[in-house]
Design an enzyme around this catalytic site. Structure first.
Site: not given
Length: 476
Positions: A9-11, A17
């Site tokens: 998961s990334c921002p 991701t």
């Protein structure tokens, strides 16, 4: 052979991701292990891990730059790291996870063992991203609310003009008897403005606190975000409220010792109550007024900028967007601009999106025009970079920058700086913080649309020209 499951998961839930997921899958397979990766992207969890997948797993890898709930992994060996660590070397990451993973303790474990596990998790989290991770968690949850709210406001404006918010006036501002049709557009405006934008700061603050203190921090953070709106301190106040709520709740959770049979009261009663009380009072009596003054001064300064000053701000924001292509510097410029939308300052957001689109677009164009300066793999990657560029996914430039950073990164920084500076000089504004070219046709989503397209095109051409100048033809 080990059974591995992972969550990435990334921002923004887009490029990092899925790049991290691909790297973990490739690294595990090279080592002869079985692997399944759940990606928590912008549209939710894809390829979700089933209870059976988790039960059979030997190790769980969490490669994330945002908060991932570990409740379902209690009793499993878990290794936490960042998406960049996975992208850089998936094989080494898998080997390290198998060696260093720590068991997530169940609630009924002894106090000493729980403390040991929590200390290990806290140490790894601090080494990973710290404050930046908490801020980006809040931003990632906030973005959908800003996008939905901004687009609904733009649609209402498209139908009713600047009086979309008032069903009792015509398009010239003269009083009229409301009709169901005029009321509908006014209601649609309210859904976007009071619904989407109204939740923007509470969600930001709430999930900053959630990232720090887990679920007990969510209520104090969101309540602090609401109070930030009441005090007029806006997104800056929301950020402060989120960190106060998160760190105070975390400290209180660790400091407050209760008998075992009363422990259940802490997360649902004591921590939310005391956390909300403290952050609310601090926002009203200590934080709200000075932060409001700072936000008002920032807004006034931005609105007073002349062409020369706007160009300088655009150059800075543009260069930041291209410098690390989705990293901390990029996200700092992006978060700054998204936050200003709540203050009805839209020009920095337009500049930032233009600057974020030009790196992959310029690289894609360069691979098409100057084929002899790129490998066959890079020319193929250029096709994907074009799609990512029009979608405002700056990470599409990463493969090129990784191969030739000393030439590619300065080139894309120049192009992005030019695009952002032109956008600011042209007075372009953007009401939604994402979407690339797909939001441009929506009436009133972009101010000065024609000149905005010019800024993006010029930035793209400058990036391509810079690449032509600094990259030399490859030998056969």
């Amino acid at each position: 052979m080990a059974r591995i499951v992972a969550v990435t998961s990334c921002p923004t839930g887009i490029a990092h991701t899925f790049m991290a997921a691909e790297a973990i899958e490739q690294g595990a397979r090279e080592l002869g292990h079985t692997v399944k990766v759940e990606t928590q992207g912008s549209v939710g969890a894809e390829n979700p891990l089933s209870p059976e997948d988790i039960r059979l797993a030997d190790v769980v890898i969490i490669a994330a730059d945002t908060k991932v709930d570990l409740a379902r992994f209690v009793g499993k060996r878990v290794y936490q790291t960042s998406t960049n660590a996975a992208i850089n070397d998936g094989k080494t990451l898998v080997q390290r996870a198998l060696r260093e993973a720590v068991v997530v303790a169940a609630p009924d474990k002894t106090e000493a063992y729980v403390a040991e596990v929590e200390a290990a998790k806290a140490k790894r989290a601090a080494e990973r991203t710290g404050v930046y991770k908490h801020l980006m968690t809040g931003v990632s949850y906030m973005i959908p609310f800003v996008v939905a709210g901004g687009l609904l406001i733009a649609i209402a404006f498209a139908a009713r003009g600047i009086y979309a918010f008032d069903s009792a006036k015509d398009l010239q501002g003269n009083p009229i008897t409301p009709t169901p049709w005029t009321t509908f557009w006014a209601n649609l405006f309210a859904v976007g403005a009071q619904g989407g934008f109204g939740l923007m700061v509470p969600i930001l603050a709430g999930f900053i606190a959630f990232s720090i203190a887990d679920r007990p921090g969510l209520a104090p953070g969101m309540i602090g975000g609401v109070v930030a709106g009441l005090t007029g301190s806006g997104f800056l106040g929301g950020i402060v409220a989120g960190f106060i709520a998160g760190y105070f709740t975390l400290w209180l959770n660790q400091a407050l010792k209760l008998p075992r049979n009363l422990q259940g009261l802490k997360p649902v009663l004591i921590l939310p109550l005391l956390g909300s009380l403290v952050v609310g009072i601090l926002m009203f009596y200590v934080v709200g007024t000075p932060v409001k003054a700072a936000l008002d001064a920032l807004t006034a300064w931005l609105n007073s900028l002349q062409s020369g000053s706007k160009a300088v701000l655009g150059l800075i924001l543009g260069a930041m967007m291209a410098f690390d292509m989705g990293g901390p510097v990029n996200k700092a410029a992006y978060t700054f601009s998204v936050g200003l939308i709540s203050a009805q300052v839209y020009q920095p957001m337009a500049a930032v999106m233009a600057a974020g689109m030009t790196p992959p677009l310029g690289l894609a164009l360069a691979t098409w025009l100057f084929k002899n300066r790129f490998t066959s793999d890079e020319r193929e990657a250029g096709k994907a970079a074009a799609v990512l560029g029009i979608s405002f996914i700056t990470e599409g430039a990463i493969p090129f920058a990784a191969r030739d950073p000393l030439r590619v990164i300065p080139s894309i920084m120049v192009g992005s700086a030019v695009a952002a500076a032109l956008s600011m000089i042209f007075g372009c504004g953007l009401r939604v913080p994402h979407g690339g070219i797909f939001v441009l046709p929506i009436p009133n989503a972009v101010e000065n649309l024609g000149l905005y397209v010019v800024a993006i095109l010029v930035g793209t051409l400058v990036t391509t020209a810079m690449l032509y100048l600094v990259k030399k033809p490859l030998s056969e």
